[in-house]
Design an enzyme around this catalytic site. Structure first.
Site, PDB file in Angstrom:
ATOM      1  N   ASN A 168      -4.166  60.335 -74.630  1.00 49.76           N
ATOM      2  CA  ASN A 168      -2.619  60.578 -75.015  1.00 49.76           C
ATOM      3  C   ASN A 168      -1.592  60.153 -74.215  1.00 49.76           C
ATOM      4  O   ASN A 168      -1.732  60.228 -73.029  1.00 49.76           O
ATOM      5  CB  ASN A 168      -2.505  62.218 -75.175  1.00 49.76           C
ATOM      6  CG  ASN A 168      -3.693  62.929 -75.438  1.00 49.76           C
ATOM      7  OD1 ASN A 168      -3.918  62.945 -76.696  1.00 49.76           O
ATOM      8  ND2 ASN A 168      -4.294  63.746 -74.788  1.00 49.76           N
ATOM      9  N   HIS A 176      -6.669  52.197 -72.868  1.00 54.55           N
ATOM     10  CA  HIS A 176      -6.303  52.737 -74.165  1.00 54.55           C
ATOM     11  C   HIS A 176      -4.756  52.750 -74.118  1.00 54.55           C
ATOM     12  O   HIS A 176      -4.288  52.560 -75.225  1.00 54.55           O
ATOM     13  CB  HIS A 176      -6.702  54.087 -74.430  1.00 54.55           C
ATOM     14  CG  HIS A 176      -8.032  54.342 -75.163  1.00 54.55           C
ATOM     15  ND1 HIS A 176      -8.516  53.696 -75.985  1.00 54.55           N
ATOM     16  CD2 HIS A 176      -9.083  55.187 -74.888  1.00 54.55           C
ATOM     17  CE1 HIS A 176      -9.747  53.921 -76.278  1.00 54.55           C
ATOM     18  NE2 HIS A 176     -10.090  54.930 -75.556  1.00 54.55           N
ATOM     19  N   GLU A 180     -11.959  51.656 -78.762  1.00 55.33           N
ATOM     20  CA  GLU A 180     -13.240  52.108 -77.983  1.00 55.33           C
ATOM     21  C   GLU A 180     -14.093  51.222 -77.186  1.00 55.33           C
ATOM     22  O   GLU A 180     -14.378  51.401 -76.037  1.00 55.33           O
ATOM     23  CB  GLU A 180     -13.920  53.427 -78.757  1.00 55.33           C
ATOM     24  CG  GLU A 180     -13.358  54.478 -79.290  1.00 55.33           C
ATOM     25  CD  GLU A 180     -12.664  55.352 -78.027  1.00 55.33           C
ATOM     26  OE1 GLU A 180     -12.870  55.118 -76.974  1.00 55.33           O
ATOM     27  OE2 GLU A 180     -11.689  56.163 -78.278  1.00 55.33           O
ATOM     28  N   HIS A 233     -11.176  53.845 -68.262  1.00 56.01           N
ATOM     29  CA  HIS A 233     -11.151  53.747 -69.872  1.00 56.01           C
ATOM     30  C   HIS A 233      -9.924  54.244 -70.609  1.00 56.01           C
ATOM     31  O   HIS A 233      -9.496  53.571 -71.365  1.00 56.01           O
ATOM     32  CB  HIS A 233     -12.454  54.695 -69.958  1.00 56.01           C
ATOM     33  CG  HIS A 233     -12.613  54.704 -71.719  1.00 56.01           C
ATOM     34  ND1 HIS A 233     -13.831  54.175 -72.253  1.00 56.01           N
ATOM     35  CD2 HIS A 233     -12.091  55.418 -72.656  1.00 56.01           C
ATOM     36  CE1 HIS A 233     -13.904  54.424 -73.525  1.00 56.01           C
ATOM     37  NE2 HIS A 233     -12.643  55.246 -73.734  1.00 56.01           N
ATOM     38  N   GLU A 234      -9.576  55.619 -70.157  1.00 57.99           N
ATOM     39  CA  GLU A 234      -8.208  55.981 -70.846  1.00 57.99           C
ATOM     40  C   GLU A 234      -7.053  55.276 -70.306  1.00 57.99           C
ATOM     41  O   GLU A 234      -6.216  55.067 -71.267  1.00 57.99           O
ATOM     42  CB  GLU A 234      -8.310  57.606 -70.349  1.00 57.99           C
ATOM     43  CG  GLU A 234      -9.229  58.412 -70.536  1.00 57.99           C
ATOM     44  CD  GLU A 234      -9.716  58.295 -72.051  1.00 57.99           C
ATOM     45  OE1 GLU A 234      -9.274  58.173 -73.012  1.00 57.99           O
ATOM     46  OE2 GLU A 234     -11.296  58.540 -72.126  1.00 57.99           O
ATOM     47  N   GLY A 239     -15.048  63.697 -73.210  1.00 60.09           N
ATOM     48  CA  GLY A 239     -14.821  63.337 -71.703  1.00 60.09           C
ATOM     49  C   GLY A 239     -13.598  63.166 -71.281  1.00 60.09           C
ATOM     50  O   GLY A 239     -12.944  63.963 -70.251  1.00 60.09           O
ATOM     51  N   ALA A 240     -12.680  62.611 -72.316  1.00 63.95           N
ATOM     52  CA  ALA A 240     -10.926  62.543 -71.932  1.00 63.95           C
ATOM     53  C   ALA A 240     -10.602  62.126 -73.241  1.00 63.95           C
ATOM     54  O   ALA A 240     -11.261  61.560 -74.098  1.00 63.95           O
ATOM     55  CB  ALA A 240     -11.041  61.638 -70.978  1.00 63.95           C
TER      56      ALA A 240
END
Length: 859
Positions: free
Chosen positions: A276, A310, A329, A306-307, A272-273
């Protein structure tokens, strides 16, 4: 390759021996364009690594997967590449206390989405590059120590075709034909990134005044292929991005630490993604070429957030090894929805989470391969497979339960302390539990043992005793566990009581929160309440469990599910009914009947689309074979009826149109699809755009109505990368033995197709309406999968083993063939065996469901 599958023990050994001071990586990707290149097409990669060794004189190794190595220099001494490089590792002997390793290699461009992926756009011939590394594919691009706990700063420089732009984690500038990028903070190898090509690039900026009065300025960028630029709604991407940055700064009290924030939407992406830092990559399908429902925009916002989560959970603070993958996650999955509800227009995102995300977790947690949230990850193959419904959705559900258990304030304060204590470092489970124990005052050890270190999902069932006046004398919650995972857990739950009003609405009139623990818990707060027509355990979705119903509640849902006014309560009931169907406790045609009766009254578009998915799955897998055709006809009739009745131009109309296409099978329905495509028939408000055209063409192709000439004509209309993927899927869907043989050969016997076209071919090949045509491939599957797993990259291996399993040969003989293969291949790689075991379990569950459905008619 020998040595490609790094083990946890090897990683621990190396981490105890080495510490890395920094990387300098120089890539030359000018070979990405032009004809007549070598095969595989390669690029030059020169890496300088400075690192310490705690035991001078010891030996270790660096990681690199490359066709060839030109030169290796260790501490000024030239080593013979033929002696020290075996294809995956570079042997390093007689290390000094301070070391410098220089590796000059020819690395291969990828067509599988792993490493440095090269994509040629069929629309205009332009070449696009991007990297994808998780869990361990940066070694396909540069030499390194490929494990998450050997963090270091990175400096990248890239030589590229002069008309290109290049991006990396740090800010870059072009000088003398070389793109040079600012040194990163200490990060893990798997989150470094390079994107290069003639991408369409849009910029914006984010500013925030910090508590100390300083201003935080974050340059924002978003990019996609030039061919997608007309569809790119970058303004909405930036809106969600800024809302997310505000939300996480408000809650985390730790400024975004990685400078700029670029987001690249890239072609043929496996995930999905990917988070980085400074350069997040997404699958380009999040750029919508046609009309989609708000569910798609909500899902994209969730992934963006979500990303972004992170950046703190995963990038700033990273797990030591993949055992604790959940430390990033699960948190990101929870935080994505938490921020979506708290910061964006998608305030009902918890409904989607309850209905869609948790369904993924419930399925994964009942497979034979289920595992604790904190998993036992022996090696990289294990790690790759553990990006699953347990690590993501169950972990996020458990964190939602944790928030209910310790309180939101204590949870967020624990997160803030966790970041500040472990910034740019690596952590294990205990590091997080210790700060949560501090902030909550609760013993986290027992909670963790029950929730994070055991597998399986519990079932909660209400038991209601009424007194002589028809009021609740006692309401208790019974907790059960599967025999294979007998752990009973503490659950903080809300129990809701529902009755119909005089107007016929089914509404909650009483609610009590309680801690369920052990096999039976009395809910004291509901004693004396009026007798309920529906008892909803886990009302408001506080915990992670399978909801069951007492007989009265189930009868109420059969007659009045559509009368439930609360959308979250409806979503929870639908999810519970689907679990009953999967568990062969509710006949599949009963579930289909409920969808036909009540789905039209579903206001939440995400829930409606999930119901469509579940109804189709019930038809394909769980309805008794002899009743499948009739049940399918009823679904198609119901879908067409709702399509015609839906508000013109609404997203509900679009959802019903897509569902009708997926169920169309008889001559009249297929004829209508053809007429909608040609424009000879229209439905008021329904815009048959290009994406919807392909959705209509697939059933036409799979039933032999649209042949290759029709599909070729459609491709000429949509001669794009997206159109090509659709065409490949439709071509493989045609009902012909020759077509199936060709598709099988393209996937199994050849490596010519890219990852995206492998995926499209498999999707077209495996049509549930073509069970007889696919029958010969059941035996062939078991003959080839060991070879596929050995010869292909792990991503392609997973796609083939999952996608080609003969699930439509749903009979006991397929189970016997699966068991025979598992017996004969007891020594096969554990990751391969896991995939086969999971497919077997799904098939066995389908057969139990079919037996239940058949018994409901004959019994």
């Amino acid at each position: 390759m020998p040595g490609e599958n790094l083990s946890r023990d090897e990683a621990r050994e190396r981490a105890a021996l080495l510490s890395v001071e920094g990387y300098e990586v120089s890539l030359d990707v000018r070979s990405a364009v032009g004809e007549g290149q070598d095969e595989p097409r390669t690029f030059r990669s020169v890496t300088t690594i400075r690192f310490r060794c705690n035991e001078p004189g010891a030996s270790s190794f660096a990681d690199l997967i490359a066709p060839s190595v030109t030169a290796v220099t260790l501490n000024g001494k030239d080593l013979d590449p033929g002696e020290v490089f075996d294809g995956t590792r570079i042997a390093l002997d007689d290390l000094a206390a301070e070391n410098e390793l220089v590796v000059d290699a020819r690395c291969a461009y990828s067509r599988t989405g792993e490493g440095l992926h090269r994509f040629v756009d069929p629309e205009d011939g332009e070449v696009y590059l991007y990297t994808q590394y998780e869990p361990a594919d940066s070694r396909r691009v540069f030499a390194n120590f490929e494990q998450p706990d050997l963090k270091a700063p990175f400096r990248f420089e890239v030589r590229a075709p002069e008309e290109w732009t290049v991006w990396s984690n740090g800010a870059g500038e072009l000088s003398d034909g070389v793109w040079r990028f600012a040194e990163t903070k200490p990060i893990s190898t798997y989150i470094t990134c390079v994107v290069a090509g003639p991408y369409h690039y849009v910029t914006d900026a984010y500013e925030r005044t910090l508590p100390d009065g300083t201003t935080l300025e974050i340059p924002l960028g978003a990019m996609c292929r030039k061919g997608l630029a007309p569809h790119f709604d970058a303004d909405d991407v930036f809106l969600v991005t800024k809302q997310g940055l505000d939300f996480f700064h408000d809650h985390f009290d730790y400024p975004y630490p990685f400078g700029k924030y670029d987001q690249a939407f890239v072609p043929e992406y496996n995930l999905g993604a990917m988070e980085n830092p400074g350069l997040v990559t997404f699958r380009e399908e999040y750029i919508f070429r046609g009309k989609v429902t708000q569910t798609s925009y909500e899902a994209r916002a969730n992934v963006i957030l979500h990303e972004m989560a992170h950046m703190w959970f995963g990038d700033l603070v990273t797990m030591v090894w993949w055992d604790d993958l959940w430390l990033k996650e699960s948190f990101a999955d929870f935080m994505g929805t938490f921020a979506n509800v708290g910061a964006t227009r998608f305030t009902d995102a918890w409904i989607t989470f309850a209905n869609r995300r948790k369904a993924w977790a419930y399925r994964a947690d009942q497979l034979p391969s289920t595992h604790p949230v904190t998993a036992d990850i022996r090696d990289l193959q294990d790690a790759k497979l553990n990006f699953d419904g347990i690590t993501y959705a169950k972990g996020a559900s458990v964190l939602k339960q944790l928030v209910a258990y310790v309180g939101q304030d204590a949870f967020l304060e624990g997160a803030r302390r966790y970041f500040k204590r472990n910034a740019y470092g690596n952590t294990r489970l205990g590091d997080l539990l210790s700060v949560l124990a501090e902030t909550s005052g609760r013993d986290m050890t027992a909670w963790s043992r029950k929730w994070l270190q055991t597998a399986g999902v519990n079932s909660l069932t209400p038991q209601v005793l009424l007194d002589g006046d028809g009021r609740v004398a006692e309401l208790s919650v019974l907790q059960e566990a599967a025999p294979s995972h007998p752990e009973l857990r503490p659950h903080r739950v809300a129990v809701g009581l529902y009755r119909r009003t005089a107007e016929g609405a089914l509404e909650r009139y009483a609610r009590a929160e309680t801690d369920v623990d052990g096999p039976r818990t009395v809910v004291d707060g509901l004693a004396g309440a009026e007798a309920p027509e529906l008892v909803l355990v886990n009302d408001d979705d506080l915990t992670y469990c399978k909801i069951r119903f007492d007989a009265t509640s189930l009868a109420t849902l059969r007659d009045h599910l559509g009368d439930l006014t609360d959308p979250l309560a409806r979503a929870l009931c639908w999810s519970a009914l689907w679990n009953l169907t999967r568990d062969a406790l509710l006949p599949a045609r009963d579930f289909v009947g409920l969808v036909l009766r009540f789905a039209s009254r579903e206001s939440d578009i995400g829930v409606l689309q999930m119901l469509h998915t579940w109804a189709q799955s019930a038809l394909v897998h769980y309805v008794a074979p002899e009743a499948r055709e009739a049940a399918g006809r009823l679904l198609a009739e119901g879908a067409l009826r709702q399509l015609r009745q839906a508000e013109p131009g609404s997203e509900h109309q679009l959802a019903w149109a897509r569902f009708f296409a997926s169920t169309a099978a008889d001559e009249a329905d297929l004829g209508l699809l053809g007429e909608l495509l040609s424009g000879t028939v229209t439905i008021d408000g329904l815009d048959v755009d290009q994406e919807l055209r392909w959705a209509f063409l697939e059933p036409l192709a799979s039933h032999g109505v649209a042949d290759d000439s029709v599909l070729a004509a459609e491709l000429s209309r949509d001669d794009t990368a997206s159109g090509k993927r659709h065409q490949v899927r439709c071509l493989a869907a045609r009902p012909s033995a020759a077509v199936k043989a060709q598709a099988w050969a393209q996937v199994v016997e050849s490596q010519a197709l890219s990852n995206a076209l492998v995926e499209a071919t498999i999707a077209g090949f495996a049509q549930p309406s073509q069970r007889d045509l696919l029958a010969p491939y059941g035996e062939k599957y078991f003959e080839v999968i060991a070879r596929i797993w050995e010869d292909r990259s792990i991503q392609i291996g997973m796609d083939v083993v999952r996608g080609l399993y003969p699930s439509f040969q749903d009979r006991p003989g397929t189970l016997e063939a699966t068991d025979a293969w598992l017996t004969e291949h007891a020594e096969a790689p554990p990751a391969l065996r896991r995939l086969v075991l999971e497919a077997r379990d799904d098939l066995a569950r389908a057969l139990r469901g079919q037996e239940c459905d058949a018994g409901a008619v004959t019994g």
